[in-house]
Enzyme design. Structure first.
Site: not given
Length: 299
Positions: A89-91, A156, A162
């Site tokens: 998951y890409h913050g 990602s 995202e």
């Protein structure tokens, strides 16, 4: 003057940590340039001759991770000895991923190649850093060569979209992307899901606005700056690998994500969603994320 001073101070508070990270990244590149010149290096940036300076860089970022976010890495045993594709998951800022790379190198002396968006390669003054840390554009051919050479390759699927438009609900924004699943099937390697707890509480984006969404979709450039940088607890979790299955298609792999099973595109998406559901309070809470720095029961 008072209003202007207060406004500038507020802006600095919001953006000082993200800006500091950018400064540190460029200082890291300068260190590499000095090392290259002093040692007259012309070797491939991925070669082992760079390992000593890689260790120095990894040690710096690992110390930063421990001090600022109390960083923890769990599930390293789930990584295969050979090649594989890590999906995460890409913050808003992938600083958690940088922490992961650093600790992986310190613990296992292992380099994980990172697929990055094309705009990253347009950033000035970072060419050597990108090369030494194994950042690649991520074409099918490059990924297959990297996997054939025994590397871990990370991607990602949500990418910049995202990062910009997901929020404390931790919604995955993968669209119809399944290229990574096709590469995994062709290379006959497993896919490993990964997720960092509280990454959205550490760094956030401003609420999505139609103008900024349209601007991104038309230019593919991230115009919205991240803010925050609070010292919340970061824990990266590496899930169990999804093994290569010759009897499954890339579409089915992606599709299984939405059916609540495990992941290979769909299968992979579900695996990442499972990690988020297991380890993340949704919606994310900055206050709870800060308190977790002192929660000894979670050690």
């Amino acid at each position: 003057l008072i209003i202007a001073s207060l406004t500038i101070s507020a802006i600095l508070v919001f953006f000082i940590v993200p800006l500091t990270i950018v400064v540190f990244i460029y200082l890291t590149n300068i260190l590499l340039l000095v090392y290259q010149r002093n040692n007259e290096l012309k070797a491939d940036p991925l070669s082992d001759v760079w390992n000593s300076v890689r260790k120095t860089i990894a040690s710096f970022w690992d110390i930063y991770a421990r001090i600022w976010h109390g960083y923890e890495l769990h599930g390293v045993k789930n990584l295969p000895e050979g090649p594989g594709i890590l999906v995460y998951y890409h913050g808003a800022i992938p600083i958690d991923y940088l922490y992961f790379l650093s600790r992986l190198f310190l613990w296992k002396k292992r380099l994980c190649l990172s697929v990055a968006d094309h705009f990253v390669f347009r950033l000035p003054g970072l060419r050597l850093l990108l090369g030494v840390t194994g950042v690649i554009p991520g074409t099918r051919e490059e990924c297959l060569v990297a996997l054939k050479n025994g590397y871990l390759v990370s991607i990602s699927p949500g990418g910049v979209r995202e990062a910009l438009f997901s929020d404390e609900s931790y919604q995955l924004m993968w669209g119809n992307r399944k290229g990574f699943a096709q590469v995994a099937l062709e290379a006959k390697v497993p896919i490993i899901p990964m997720y960092t707890q509280n990454v959205r509480e550490g760094y956030r984006m401003f609420k999505e606005r139609r103008f900024f969404r349209q601007l991104y979709e038309s230019t593919r450039l991230p115009f919205t700056p991240p803010y925050g940088g609070l010292p919340v607890k970061f824990r990266t979790y590496i899930g169990k690998p999804i093994p290569y299955d010759p009897n499954i298609t890339a579409e089915e792999l992606v599709e299984k994500v939405f059916k609540g099973k495990f992941l290979f595109s769909f299968q992979t998406k579900t695996a990442v969603q499972d990690l988020i559901s297991k380890h993340q309070t949704i919606p994310g809470s900055i206050w709870k994320a800060l308190l977790e720095r002192f929660d000894k029961r979670r050690k």
